[in-house]
Design a protein around this motif. Structure first.
Motif, PDB file in Angstrom:
ATOM      1  N   ILE A  26       6.441  -6.350   3.056  1.00 48.74           N
ATOM      2  CA  ILE A  26       5.267  -6.079   2.219  1.00 48.74           C
ATOM      3  C   ILE A  26       5.688  -5.968   0.758  1.00 48.74           C
ATOM      4  CG2 ILE A  26       3.528  -4.327   1.666  1.00 48.74           C
ATOM      5  CD1 ILE A  26       3.308  -3.760   4.673  1.00 48.74           C
ATOM      6  N   ALA A  27       6.774  -5.237   0.512  1.00 45.63           N
ATOM      7  CA  ALA A  27       7.279  -5.088  -0.856  1.00 45.63           C
ATOM      8  C   ALA A  27       7.755  -6.423  -1.416  1.00 45.63           C
ATOM      9  CB  ALA A  27       8.411  -4.068  -0.883  1.00 45.63           C
ATOM     10  N   GLY A  28       8.439  -7.226  -0.597  1.00 48.03           N
ATOM     11  CA  GLY A  28       8.954  -8.516  -1.056  1.00 48.03           C
ATOM     12  C   GLY A  28       7.855  -9.483  -1.441  1.00 48.03           C
ATOM     13  N   CYS A  29       6.797  -9.544  -0.640  1.00 43.22           N
ATOM     14  CA  CYS A  29       5.662 -10.423  -0.972  1.00 43.22           C
ATOM     15  C   CYS A  29       5.017 -10.001  -2.293  1.00 43.22           C
ATOM     16  CB  CYS A  29       4.623 -10.385   0.152  1.00 43.22           C
ATOM     17  SG  CYS A  29       5.102 -11.243   1.659  1.00 43.22           S
ATOM     18  N   CYS A  30       4.877  -8.707  -2.491  1.00 46.61           N
ATOM     19  CA  CYS A  30       4.305  -8.213  -3.750  1.00 46.61           C
ATOM     20  C   CYS A  30       5.157  -8.638  -4.940  1.00 46.61           C
ATOM     21  CB  CYS A  30       4.176  -6.696  -3.708  1.00 46.61           C
ATOM     22  SG  CYS A  30       2.916  -6.081  -2.571  1.00 46.61           S
ATOM     23  N   MET A  31       6.479  -8.582  -4.783  1.00 47.04           N
ATOM     24  CA  MET A  31       7.378  -8.973  -5.875  1.00 47.04           C
ATOM     25  C   MET A  31       7.218 -10.451  -6.223  1.00 47.04           C
ATOM     26  SD  MET A  31      10.834  -6.843  -4.852  1.00 47.04           S
ATOM     27  CE  MET A  31      11.789  -7.485  -6.248  1.00 47.04           C
ATOM     28  N   LEU A  32       7.201 -11.320  -5.201  1.00 49.42           N
ATOM     29  CA  LEU A  32       7.091 -12.759  -5.479  1.00 49.42           C
ATOM     30  C   LEU A  32       5.735 -13.119  -6.060  1.00 49.42           C
ATOM     31  CD1 LEU A  32       8.905 -14.540  -2.500  1.00 49.42           C
ATOM     32  CD2 LEU A  32       9.817 -13.762  -4.682  1.00 49.42           C
ATOM     33  N   LEU A  33       4.715 -12.351  -5.732  1.00 47.73           N
ATOM     34  CA  LEU A  33       3.378 -12.627  -6.270  1.00 47.73           C
ATOM     35  C   LEU A  33       3.208 -12.122  -7.694  1.00 47.73           C
ATOM     36  CD1 LEU A  33       1.228 -11.798  -3.120  1.00 47.73           C
ATOM     37  CD2 LEU A  33       1.365 -14.027  -4.239  1.00 47.73           C
ATOM     38  N   ARG A  34       3.950 -11.089  -8.070  1.00 51.64           N
ATOM     39  CA  ARG A  34       3.742 -10.441  -9.358  1.00 51.64           C
ATOM     40  C   ARG A  34       4.777 -10.833 -10.423  1.00 51.64           C
ATOM     41  NH1 ARG A  34      -1.019  -8.730 -10.372  1.00 51.64           N
ATOM     42  NH2 ARG A  34      -0.164  -7.249 -11.877  1.00 51.64           N
ATOM     43  N   ILE A  35       6.004 -11.158 -10.004  1.00 50.12           N
ATOM     44  CA  ILE A  35       7.064 -11.454 -10.981  1.00 50.12           C
ATOM     45  C   ILE A  35       6.904 -12.878 -11.506  1.00 50.12           C
ATOM     46  CG2 ILE A  35       9.556 -11.715 -11.286  1.00 50.12           C
ATOM     47  CD1 ILE A  35       9.948  -9.576  -9.143  1.00 50.12           C
ATOM     48  N   ASN A  40       3.099 -20.056  14.294  1.00 52.61           N
ATOM     49  CA  ASN A  40       4.016 -20.993  13.639  1.00 52.61           C
ATOM     50  C   ASN A  40       3.345 -22.314  13.283  1.00 52.61           C
ATOM     51  OD1 ASN A  40       6.920 -19.981  13.379  1.00 52.61           O
ATOM     52  ND2 ASN A  40       6.429 -19.355  15.467  1.00 52.61           N
ATOM     53  N   ILE A  41       2.259 -22.635  13.980  1.00 52.33           N
ATOM     54  CA  ILE A  41       1.481 -23.817  13.611  1.00 52.33           C
ATOM     55  C   ILE A  41       0.700 -23.545  12.324  1.00 52.33           C
ATOM     56  CG2 ILE A  41      -0.477 -25.277  14.281  1.00 52.33           C
ATOM     57  CD1 ILE A  41       0.436 -24.835  17.213  1.00 52.33           C
ATOM     58  N   ILE A  42       0.086 -22.370  12.278  1.00 49.49           N
ATOM     59  CA  ILE A  42      -0.735 -22.021  11.114  1.00 49.49           C
ATOM     60  C   ILE A  42       0.128 -21.773   9.885  1.00 49.49           C
ATOM     61  CG2 ILE A  42      -2.328 -20.300  10.169  1.00 49.49           C
ATOM     62  CD1 ILE A  42      -3.309 -19.832  13.050  1.00 49.49           C
ATOM     63  N   GLY A  43       1.254 -21.089  10.075  1.00 54.87           N
ATOM     64  CA  GLY A  43       2.090 -20.638   8.962  1.00 54.87           C
ATOM     65  C   GLY A  43       2.430 -21.689   7.923  1.00 54.87           C
ATOM     66  N   SER A 101      -1.434 -14.462   2.072  1.00 55.99           N
ATOM     67  CA  SER A 101      -1.785 -14.340   3.494  1.00 55.99           C
ATOM     68  C   SER A 101      -0.682 -13.620   4.263  1.00 55.99           C
ATOM     69  CB  SER A 101      -2.033 -15.724   4.106  1.00 55.99           C
ATOM     70  OG  SER A 101      -0.861 -16.528   4.046  1.00 55.99           O
ATOM     71  N   ASN A 102       0.577 -13.884   3.911  1.00 52.01           N
ATOM     72  CA  ASN A 102       1.691 -13.197   4.569  1.00 52.01           C
ATOM     73  C   ASN A 102       1.645 -11.697   4.310  1.00 52.01           C
ATOM     74  OD1 ASN A 102       4.235 -15.825   4.072  1.00 52.01           O
ATOM     75  ND2 ASN A 102       2.396 -15.746   5.330  1.00 52.01           N
ATOM     76  N   LEU A 103       1.340 -11.318   3.082  1.00 51.04           N
ATOM     77  CA  LEU A 103       1.228  -9.903   2.727  1.00 51.04           C
ATOM     78  C   LEU A 103       0.157  -9.219   3.578  1.00 51.04           C
ATOM     79  CD1 LEU A 103       1.746  -7.442   0.914  1.00 51.04           C
ATOM     80  CD2 LEU A 103       0.158  -8.438  -0.750  1.00 51.04           C
ATOM     81  N   ALA A 104      -0.992  -9.845   3.718  1.00 45.04           N
ATOM     82  CA  ALA A 104      -2.082  -9.261   4.505  1.00 45.04           C
ATOM     83  C   ALA A 104      -1.681  -9.098   5.965  1.00 45.04           C
ATOM     84  CB  ALA A 104      -3.325 -10.141   4.400  1.00 45.04           C
ATOM     85  N   LEU A 105      -0.961 -10.076   6.503  1.00 44.11           N
ATOM     86  CA  LEU A 105      -0.598 -10.034   7.919  1.00 44.11           C
ATOM     87  C   LEU A 105       0.452  -8.975   8.215  1.00 44.11           C
ATOM     88  CD1 LEU A 105      -0.721 -13.842   8.599  1.00 44.11           C
ATOM     89  CD2 LEU A 105      -2.079 -12.103   9.766  1.00 44.11           C
ATOM     90  N   PHE A 106       1.366  -8.729   7.299  1.00 43.72           N
ATOM     91  CA  PHE A 106       2.335  -7.648   7.506  1.00 43.72           C
ATOM     92  C   PHE A 106       1.617  -6.298   7.565  1.00 43.72           C
ATOM     93  CE2 PHE A 106       5.558 -10.654   5.575  1.00 43.72           C
ATOM     94  CZ  PHE A 106       6.289 -10.807   6.746  1.00 43.72           C
ATOM     95  N   CYS A 107       0.548  -6.154   6.813  1.00 46.33           N
ATOM     96  CA  CYS A 107      -0.259  -4.920   6.881  1.00 46.33           C
ATOM     97  C   CYS A 107      -1.016  -4.830   8.208  1.00 46.33           C
ATOM     98  CB  CYS A 107      -1.241  -4.871   5.710  1.00 46.33           C
ATOM     99  SG  CYS A 107      -0.459  -4.749   4.084  1.00 46.33           S
ATOM    100  N   VAL A 108      -1.551  -5.963   8.670  1.00 49.03           N
ATOM    101  CA  VAL A 108      -2.257  -5.994   9.953  1.00 49.03           C
ATOM    102  C   VAL A 108      -1.315  -5.611  11.090  1.00 49.03           C
ATOM    103  CG1 VAL A 108      -3.351  -7.539  11.632  1.00 49.03           C
ATOM    104  CG2 VAL A 108      -4.002  -7.656   9.214  1.00 49.03           C
ATOM    105  N   LEU A 109      -0.059  -6.027  10.990  1.00 48.11           N
ATOM    106  CA  LEU A 109       0.930  -5.706  12.023  1.00 48.11           C
ATOM    107  C   LEU A 109       1.041  -4.205  12.258  1.00 48.11           C
ATOM    108  CD1 LEU A 109       3.929  -8.146  11.423  1.00 48.11           C
ATOM    109  CD2 LEU A 109       2.875  -7.648  13.628  1.00 48.11           C
ATOM    110  N   VAL A 110       1.063  -3.440  11.195  1.00 48.51           N
ATOM    111  CA  VAL A 110       1.191  -1.987  11.324  1.00 48.51           C
ATOM    112  C   VAL A 110       0.021  -1.420  12.134  1.00 48.51           C
ATOM    113  CG1 VAL A 110       1.309   0.191  10.065  1.00 48.51           C
ATOM    114  CG2 VAL A 110       2.468  -1.829   9.150  1.00 48.51           C
ATOM    115  N   VAL A 111      -1.189  -1.906  11.875  1.00 50.33           N
ATOM    116  CA  VAL A 111      -2.373  -1.435  12.606  1.00 50.33           C
ATOM    117  C   VAL A 111      -2.268  -1.796  14.087  1.00 50.33           C
ATOM    118  CG1 VAL A 111      -4.882  -1.627  12.808  1.00 50.33           C
ATOM    119  CG2 VAL A 111      -3.801  -1.609  10.544  1.00 50.33           C
TER     120      VAL A 111
END
Length: 543
Positions: free
Chosen positions: A374-383, A439-442, A460-470
């Motif tokens: 989650i942190a890594g996706c945020c970094m690549l999106l913001r930096i 893996n087809i969708i990814g 989309s990856n960031l959102a899915l890592f959050c969904v995983l926790v739920v």
């Protein structure tokens, strides 16, 4: 077979629990009036021997060592090659495949996805074959055929020909992960499964380390006949074909048929698994197990978990080198910079497996492993993607690479909480279907036109890592409900409500309550009856 008397009972240390040994000396009851085809093969071997052996910490350790020395090198080699063979596409993309084959738009993405389309379509057949066919032979033939398919990619120079080769690669690799899960269930106690599953899945990290280095070397080869990417396909394909013969000769089909174990060690290998309450091997396909797997909420939670992690995995696996290249690095440096990515994967996978074993819980560890990506996706999106920020961008990319530690723990979580031979295979099939769909969708969420930001894919990856926790929390809650239901069933059957699952503890360990009194362990009279986890009140679900 000549009946032998049970070996003399060894002396137990005063701190070692002897319940397992005491139960294992009970007379063997023949299943009169029961069709032998419906029994687990382990029960049949015990009946032929005339006794079930005594399991001690000493003989358990010795037999486990023999099993590890025979199985793990083979499993690690197969999975290393499978992941390497899948990764050849991303390596080849850096060495001119996209330009040479004139790939544009979604073509390259579909080359990544078609492997999983094939695996998705063939999962029902795989589930059936894994019940009916000897596992060792299944793995050897699969390895041979996918090696041939990869070698054929050397001659593919168009999108259509590459797509066909990748399609067959997916067909022949469809059974590898399900077979590995079946092998782990068949040979290891539930306490031992996370590390063993993690060890072969950690080959993803090893591939990103050594595969990158090998590809770096192959990329320097000058040939008037082959392009650099063609050399990559041919080299790894031929190695895979060669390894398949080793698998055929040395991979055992089951503990019951393992030629490398003497008869007494086979009985110990079976006794080790008694407390799993999952059985070992039965070649009868049972439709009531199929129905139960389809109706079990756990099956669809496994599906959802694998879908949620596989969408990011599919995209990053296929586009990872291109993401690094977008930071401003040349081809060879891009390949070399994937080495630390692999190292982080390796540490996360084995670290997660070790932590799950130490805590005897997988759910909390899975939730913990979701935080770095989650942190890594945020970094690549913001930096900003410029030369001044190459270092922070790489750090963000490497932090994301913790995610591979999640998949083997989901495998392990599912494997430890499913019983019944057919139900185990069907549930694993459902789980793999989720992985294939993801893996087809990814890769389709990333396109080469979106370089260098790849915003849609990373968001989309960031959102899915959050969904995983739920989803992880929901699965833990559901298994708590199932455990309470089994407590009620045990009371109704005249058993203790609270029992200890000794498959999650060291052999011989004494488990006590807060007052220091030993806690009753689950009885094992249902262990080898090929009952599903729903129908076996002695089954204890692990979080």
């Amino acid at each position: 077979m000549r009946r032998r008397s049970p070996p003399p009972k060894p002396q137990q240390d005063e701190h070692i629990e002897s319940i397992e040994a005491e139960q294992s000396t009970k007379p063997i009851q023949t299943s009169q009036g029961t069709d032998s085809s419906k029994k687990d093969d382990a029960l049949q071997l015990i009946e032929e021997a005339g006794y079930s052996t005594i399991l001690t910490p000493e003989n358990n350790k010795e037999v486990l060592r023999k099993i590890d020395l025979r199985l793990l090198p083979i499993l690690l080699a197969i999975y290393f090659l499978q992941q390497l063979d899948k990764s050849t596409l991303s390596y080849a993309s850096v060495f001119g495949l996209i330009e040479k084959a004139n790939l544009h738009g979604q073509m390259y993405s579909w080359l990544g996805s078609v492997v999983y389309v094939a695996q998705l379509v063939f999962q029902p057949l795989v589930s059936y074959l894994l019940v009916k066919v000897p596992l060792g032979k299944f793995l050897a033939v699969s390895c041979l055929l996918w090696g041939i398919a990869l070698s054929c990619m050397t001659a593919a120079e168009t999108f259509a020909s590459l797509l066909v080769c990748r399609l067959f690669l997916g067909i022949f690799e469809a059974g590898i992960a399900p077979a590995f899960i079946a092998v782990t269930q068949m040979w290891y106690r539930r306490r031992e499964q996370p590390v063993r599953l993690g060890s072969w899945y950690a080959m993803n990290g090893v591939v990103n380390m050594f595969g990158s280095l090998i590809t770096y070397g192959l990329g320097h080869i000058s040939s008037s006949i082959f392009e650099p990417y063609q050399i990559i396909f041919l080299f790894f394909g031929l190695i895979t074909v060669a390894v398949s013969s080793v698998v055929f000769i040395f991979m055992p089909d089951s503990p019951i048929k393992a030629k490398f174990l003497p008869e007494e060690d086979k009985l110990i290998a079976i006794e080790r698994l008694r407390m799993n309450q999952q059985g070992i091997e039965s070649h009868e396909w049972k439709w009531d197990h199929v129905k139960e797997a389809a109706l079990d909420l756990k099956s669809w939670l496994w599906f959802s978990l694998m879908l949620a992690i596989s969408i990011p995995s599919g995209g990053i696996t296929t586009f990872g080198p291109l993401i690094v290249e977008s930071f401003g690095f040349d081809q060879l440096n891009t390949i070399l910079l994937n080495v630390p990515f692999g190292a982080v994967q390796l540490i996360a996978t084995m670290g997660g497996a070790w932590l799950a074993t130490a805590w005897k819980m997988k759910g909390p560890v899975l939730a913990l492993l979701c935080l770095p990506p989650i942190a890594g996706c945020c970094m690549l999106l913001r930096i900003p993607h410029d030369d001044a920020h190459k270092g922070p961008l790489l750090v963000g990319y490497y932090i994301i690479s913790v995610y591979p530690g999640i998949t083997p723990l989901i495998y392990s979580w599912s494997a430890a909480n499913t019983a019944g031979e057919t139900k185990k295979k069907v549930t694993t099939g459902i789980l793999i279907v989720g992985q294939c769909v993801g893996n087809i969708i990814g890769p389709t969420l990333y396109t080469t036109e979106e370089a260098p930001l790849y915003k849609r894919g990373l968001t989309s990856n960031l959102a899915l890592f959050c969904v995983l926790v739920v989803l992880i929390l929901a699965n833990m809650a559901y298994m708590s409900i199932l455990n309470k239901k089994h407590e009620q069933q045990r009371v109704a059957a005249g058993k203790d409500a609270k029992v200890v699952d000794h498959s999650m503890h060291a052999v011989g360990a004494v488990i006590t309550d807060k007052e220091g009194a030993p806690i009753q362990q689950a009885v094992n009279d249902n262990a080898f009856k090929d009952l599903t986890d729903w129908k076996n009140e002695d089954f204890v679900y692990v979080y």
